[in-house]
Write a protein that holds these residues in place. Structure first.
Motif, mmCIF file in Angstrom:
data_model
loop_
_atom_site.group_PDB
_atom_site.id
_atom_site.type_symbol
_atom_site.label_atom_id
_atom_site.label_comp_id
_atom_site.label_asym_id
_atom_site.label_seq_id
_atom_site.Cartn_x
_atom_site.Cartn_y
_atom_site.Cartn_z
ATOM 1 N N TRP A 169 0.806 -1.220 0.000
ATOM 2 C CA TRP A 169 0.000 0.000 0.000
ATOM 3 C C TRP A 169 0.842 1.276 0.000
ATOM 4 O O TRP A 169 0.358 2.335 -0.396
ATOM 5 C CB TRP A 169 -0.935 0.008 1.209
ATOM 6 C CG TRP A 169 -2.080 -0.953 1.064
ATOM 7 C CD1 TRP A 169 -2.208 -2.174 1.663
ATOM 8 C CD2 TRP A 169 -3.243 -0.777 0.263
ATOM 9 N NE1 TRP A 169 -3.376 -2.775 1.282
ATOM 10 C CE2 TRP A 169 -4.041 -1.936 0.425
ATOM 11 C CE3 TRP A 169 -3.689 0.231 -0.577
ATOM 12 C CZ2 TRP A 169 -5.262 -2.111 -0.220
ATOM 13 C CZ3 TRP A 169 -4.917 0.068 -1.221
ATOM 14 C CH2 TRP A 169 -5.685 -1.091 -1.041
ATOM 15 N N GLY A 170 2.067 1.198 0.459
ATOM 16 C CA GLY A 170 2.876 2.410 0.553
ATOM 17 C C GLY A 170 3.501 2.818 -0.763
ATOM 18 O O GLY A 170 3.415 2.118 -1.775
ATOM 19 N N MET A 171 4.145 3.970 -0.749
ATOM 20 C CA MET A 171 4.904 4.430 -1.911
ATOM 21 C C MET A 171 6.115 3.536 -2.132
ATOM 22 O O MET A 171 6.578 2.852 -1.217
ATOM 23 C CB MET A 171 5.413 5.861 -1.677
ATOM 24 C CG MET A 171 4.512 6.948 -2.163
ATOM 25 S SD MET A 171 5.465 8.500 -2.168
ATOM 26 C CE MET A 171 4.136 9.660 -2.333
ATOM 27 N N ASP A 172 6.640 3.576 -3.336
ATOM 28 C CA ASP A 172 7.899 2.900 -3.628
ATOM 29 C C ASP A 172 9.069 3.794 -3.227
ATOM 30 O O ASP A 172 8.942 5.022 -3.142
ATOM 31 C CB ASP A 172 7.983 2.583 -5.122
ATOM 32 C CG ASP A 172 6.932 1.563 -5.528
ATOM 33 O OD1 ASP A 172 7.175 0.372 -5.320
ATOM 34 O OD2 ASP A 172 5.874 1.975 -6.037
ATOM 35 N N TYR A 173 10.223 3.165 -3.010
ATOM 36 C CA TYR A 173 11.405 3.890 -2.555
ATOM 37 C C TYR A 173 11.752 5.058 -3.493
ATOM 38 O O TYR A 173 12.013 6.171 -3.032
ATOM 39 C CB TYR A 173 12.598 2.927 -2.453
ATOM 40 C CG TYR A 173 13.873 3.595 -1.995
ATOM 41 C CD1 TYR A 173 14.092 3.884 -0.652
ATOM 42 C CD2 TYR A 173 14.857 3.975 -2.918
ATOM 43 C CE1 TYR A 173 15.244 4.508 -0.220
ATOM 44 C CE2 TYR A 173 16.019 4.592 -2.496
ATOM 45 C CZ TYR A 173 16.215 4.862 -1.156
ATOM 46 O OH TYR A 173 17.363 5.493 -0.740
ATOM 47 N N THR A 174 11.751 4.819 -4.802
ATOM 48 C CA THR A 174 12.116 5.881 -5.742
ATOM 49 C C THR A 174 11.193 7.081 -5.615
ATOM 50 O O THR A 174 11.642 8.229 -5.643
ATOM 51 C CB THR A 174 12.091 5.353 -7.186
ATOM 52 O OG1 THR A 174 13.080 4.321 -7.320
ATOM 53 C CG2 THR A 174 12.397 6.464 -8.182
ATOM 54 N N HIS A 175 9.920 6.832 -5.457
ATOM 55 C CA HIS A 175 8.972 7.945 -5.347
ATOM 56 C C HIS A 175 9.107 8.676 -4.013
ATOM 57 O O HIS A 175 8.911 9.896 -3.942
ATOM 58 C CB HIS A 175 7.548 7.439 -5.558
ATOM 59 C CG HIS A 175 7.218 7.184 -6.989
ATOM 60 N ND1 HIS A 175 6.075 6.541 -7.409
ATOM 61 C CD2 HIS A 175 7.903 7.496 -8.127
ATOM 62 C CE1 HIS A 175 6.058 6.468 -8.718
ATOM 63 N NE2 HIS A 175 7.164 7.035 -9.181
ATOM 64 N N VAL A 176 9.465 7.966 -2.958
ATOM 65 C CA VAL A 176 9.738 8.637 -1.683
ATOM 66 C C VAL A 176 10.951 9.542 -1.823
ATOM 67 O O VAL A 176 10.976 10.661 -1.288
ATOM 68 C CB VAL A 176 9.938 7.621 -0.543
ATOM 69 C CG1 VAL A 176 10.342 8.339 0.744
ATOM 70 C CG2 VAL A 176 8.676 6.817 -0.306
ATOM 71 N N MET A 177 11.959 9.105 -2.560
ATOM 72 C CA MET A 177 13.144 9.935 -2.760
ATOM 73 C C MET A 177 12.831 11.167 -3.617
ATOM 74 O O MET A 177 13.391 12.250 -3.400
ATOM 75 C CB MET A 177 14.271 9.123 -3.393
ATOM 76 C CG MET A 177 14.852 8.045 -2.486
ATOM 77 S SD MET A 177 15.445 8.654 -0.876
ATOM 78 C CE MET A 177 14.234 7.895 0.235
ATOM 79 N N ILE A 178 11.927 11.034 -4.583
ATOM 80 C CA ILE A 178 11.480 12.205 -5.348
ATOM 81 C C ILE A 178 10.795 13.194 -4.411
ATOM 82 O O ILE A 178 11.055 14.406 -4.454
ATOM 83 C CB ILE A 178 10.540 11.782 -6.495
ATOM 84 C CG1 ILE A 178 11.341 11.066 -7.585
ATOM 85 C CG2 ILE A 178 9.810 12.991 -7.075
ATOM 86 C CD1 ILE A 178 10.494 10.498 -8.712
ATOM 87 N N LEU A 179 9.919 12.690 -3.549
ATOM 88 C CA LEU A 179 9.265 13.535 -2.551
ATOM 89 C C LEU A 179 10.292 14.240 -1.677
ATOM 90 O O LEU A 179 10.214 15.455 -1.449
ATOM 91 C CB LEU A 179 8.325 12.677 -1.692
ATOM 92 C CG LEU A 179 7.773 13.300 -0.413
ATOM 93 C CD1 LEU A 179 6.934 14.525 -0.717
ATOM 94 C CD2 LEU A 179 6.964 12.256 0.372
ATOM 95 N N TYR A 180 11.254 13.500 -1.174
ATOM 96 C CA TYR A 180 12.296 14.073 -0.322
ATOM 97 C C TYR A 180 13.071 15.169 -1.047
ATOM 98 O O TYR A 180 13.307 16.251 -0.488
ATOM 99 C CB TYR A 180 13.232 12.960 0.129
ATOM 100 C CG TYR A 180 14.490 13.421 0.819
ATOM 101 C CD1 TYR A 180 14.434 14.202 1.962
ATOM 102 C CD2 TYR A 180 15.741 13.073 0.327
ATOM 103 C CE1 TYR A 180 15.596 14.626 2.602
ATOM 104 C CE2 TYR A 180 16.903 13.479 0.963
ATOM 105 C CZ TYR A 180 16.824 14.253 2.096
ATOM 106 O OH TYR A 180 17.969 14.675 2.725
#
Length: 217
Positions: free
Chosen positions: A27-38
């Motif tokens: 259900w959560g975001m993927d690592y790459t997309h979390v890094m884009i957010l960051y």
């Protein structure tokens, strides 16, 4: 501008630094997309930011890590029920406020945000109401997760996924919003579910386009 000439793409280890948020429930975001957010949190001068839908806290780590690295914004998290992992990673940060309630109830009196991540309810009416409140109060930038999930073969007949897609199409059709989306397929991730950034600020748009383009596979 070539990929080699772009600014470095910042990252951190969620597995090492935030082990309590790791889950395989899908259900959560993927690592790459979390890094884009960051990276977009670090690249833009936000003062008040919002995450709707923290789930186990995987994407929330981007806000926490940005504060740890010197960001000066106030973070508001909204969820109908916060998991212990979210409370754990936010403990000790006075800049982070938790609001355990329905997003539309919170947004009715929450005031203005510079940036909001929408990843809570994916029901069309809920997402539309979130957007209307945020837009009415002057929010200039949004990040939508699951903007292509409804189009994936395994989800095509599941109507509860249609909110992000419908809002994405509304933003694409608007002359007031500039958008960029990442839905690339990556080994070991489900980034094809889609992550779309939308803003009404030209400078911010160019900053985030560079971030998205730097991380193309």
């Amino acid at each position: 501008m070539t990929k080699q000439n772009m600014v470095p793409f910042l990252s951190y280890s969620i597995e090492r630094d935030y082990p309590s948020v790791i889950t395989n429930d899908g259900w959560g975001m993927d690592y790459t997309h979390v890094m884009i957010l960051y990276n977009l949190l670090m690249a833009n001068p936000y003062k008040r930011v919002l995450e709707i839908g923290s789930h186990n806290g995987y994407s929330t780590t981007a806000f926490v890590e940005a504060l740890k690295r010197g960001a000066s914004f106030e973070v508001h998290l909204c969820d109908i029920g916060f998991m212990d992992s979210v409370r754990e990673i936010c403990r000790g940060y006075d800049q982070i406020k938790l609001h355990q309630t329905r997003s539309v109830d919170y947004l009715a009196t929450a005031g203005k945000f510079d940036f909001a991540l929408l990843d809570g309810s994916h029901i069309a009416e809920d997402v539309e109401d979130e957007f209307e409140y945020l837009s009415m109060n002057g929010c200039r930038s949004l990040l939508l997760h699951d903007t292509r999930t409804q189009l994936l073969p395994q989800n095509r007949d599941k109507p509860w996924f249609d909110g992000p897609l419908l809002l994405k199409n509304k933003l694409l059709a608007s002359p007031d919003w500039m958008t960029i989306e990442d839905s690339a397929s990556r080994p070991g991730e489900e980034t094809e579910r889609g992550l779309l950034f939308a803003t009404r600020n030209v400078d911010e748009y160019h900053n985030v386009v560079e971030i998205f383009n730097t991380n193309k596979p």
